[in-house]
Design a protein around this motif. Structure first.
Motif, PDB file in Angstrom:
ATOM      1  N   LYS A  31      46.449  47.708  37.027  1.00 52.60           N
ATOM      2  CA  LYS A  31      45.341  46.911  36.528  1.00 52.60           C
ATOM      3  C   LYS A  31      45.841  45.540  36.075  1.00 52.60           C
ATOM      4  O   LYS A  31      47.021  45.343  35.812  1.00 52.60           O
ATOM      5  N   THR A  32      44.893  44.611  35.954  1.00 53.67           N
ATOM      6  CA  THR A  32      45.256  43.251  35.587  1.00 53.67           C
ATOM      7  C   THR A  32      45.398  43.124  34.082  1.00 53.67           C
ATOM      8  O   THR A  32      44.636  42.431  33.414  1.00 53.67           O
TER       9      THR A  32
ATOM     10  N   GLN B  73      38.935  45.795  32.795  1.00 53.46           N
ATOM     11  CA  GLN B  73      38.188  45.641  34.037  1.00 53.46           C
ATOM     12  C   GLN B  73      37.214  46.782  34.303  1.00 53.46           C
ATOM     13  O   GLN B  73      36.452  46.721  35.264  1.00 53.46           O
TER      14      GLN B  73
ATOM     15  N   GLN C 246      35.250  42.794  35.970  1.00 50.62           N
ATOM     16  CA  GLN C 246      35.978  43.118  37.188  1.00 50.62           C
ATOM     17  C   GLN C 246      37.487  42.983  37.030  1.00 50.62           C
ATOM     18  O   GLN C 246      38.237  43.428  37.902  1.00 50.62           O
ATOM     19  N   GLU C 247      37.938  42.350  35.946  1.00 51.18           N
ATOM     20  CA  GLU C 247      39.367  42.194  35.705  1.00 51.18           C
ATOM     21  C   GLU C 247      39.625  42.195  34.208  1.00 51.18           C
ATOM     22  O   GLU C 247      38.728  41.920  33.409  1.00 51.18           O
ATOM     23  N   THR C 248      40.844  42.503  33.855  1.00 52.55           N
ATOM     24  CA  THR C 248      41.239  42.575  32.452  1.00 52.55           C
ATOM     25  C   THR C 248      41.707  41.213  31.976  1.00 52.55           C
ATOM     26  O   THR C 248      42.449  40.524  32.664  1.00 52.55           O
TER      27      THR C 248
END
Length: 240
Positions: A23-24, A62, A111-113
């Motif tokens: 994950k980001t 996210q 949609q993203e961290t």
């Protein structure tokens, strides 16, 4: 040399694959200090100066759902335009959504961290400040609420049912809390509107009362002058 090159290629391939699959998550701070992420939800009121802009950052994973709502409660100054512009940007700085009005909402799935940016602009009001009540944050549903990537333990059917029921109750309480904040926003906006109307009526009533009293005094003064009879003497007599 060929086995060494082959091994180096495998290491690079593994690194690329792992970088794409993870994950980001943002990098932590310097040293062993964890990154400060703040709370999951906030609600407060701020004053935005004439033509000014205020921005805030909220951390979100996210797999969450981001919500942002605001309402202009009152204006201070010469202008009484209550419209403000709200914008939301993702951690990369790209615009997600925008809204303009006295009150509004911006909701989206993360949609993203990273840290999402929220901005409120008082660009249409150059002669007055506005007080805005904010309510924003992020919530998560289902088993994705554990963001530390730990392996979940195997639970039996009874504990699974209890956990699912508890999660649903927590989500319902959270949504009830959001509706309560909406009611608080409207209540404060109505309170400031009633207070403004009350002051307006009082000031105008006082001003009109003073005008009526002053006009009555002036009328009495001029009427008295009309019936003012001059005194006559032997040397000073009214002419024909």
């Amino acid at each position: 040399m060929s086995p060494l090159l082959f091994g180096a290629g495998l290491v690079v391939l593994n690194l690329v694959t792992s970088a794409r699959s993870q994950k980001t998550e943002p990098l932590s701070g310097s040293g062993d200090q964890p990154l400060f992420r703040g709370a999951d939800r906030y609600d407060f009121a701020i004053m935005i100066p004439p033509g000014g802009t205020e921005c805030f950052w909220q951390f979100a994973h996210q797999t969450g759902y981001f919500y942002f709502s605001y309402e202009v409660q009152r204006t201070v100054g010469m202008s009484h335009d209550r419209h403000v512009a709200a914008t939301a940007h993702n951690p990369q700085g790209f615009l997600i959504d925008t809204f303009q009005g006295v009150r509004g909402q911006i909701n989206f799935s993360t949609q993203e961290t990273g840290f999402y940016q929220l901005c409120l602009s008082n660009q249409h009001n150059h002669f007055g400040s506005v007080q805005v009540y904010l309510n924003f944050g992020v919530f998560y549903e289902g088993p994705e609420t554990d963001h530390k990537q730990k392996e979940r333990k195997q639970l039996n059917d009874t504990l699974d049912a209890i956990e699912d029921g508890t999660q649903k109750v927590q989500n319902n309480i959270f949504h009830m809390w959001r509706y309560y904040n909406f009611a608080r926003m409207r209540k404060m906006a109505d309170f400031f509107l009633i207070q403004s109307n009350y002051n307006y009526v009082n000031w105008w009533s006082t001003a009109q009362s003073l005008v009526i009293i002053l006009s009555g005094i002036l009328q009495l003064y001029f009427l008295k002058r009309l019936f003012n009879v001059p005194t006559t003497t032997d040397t000073k007599k009214p002419g024909c």
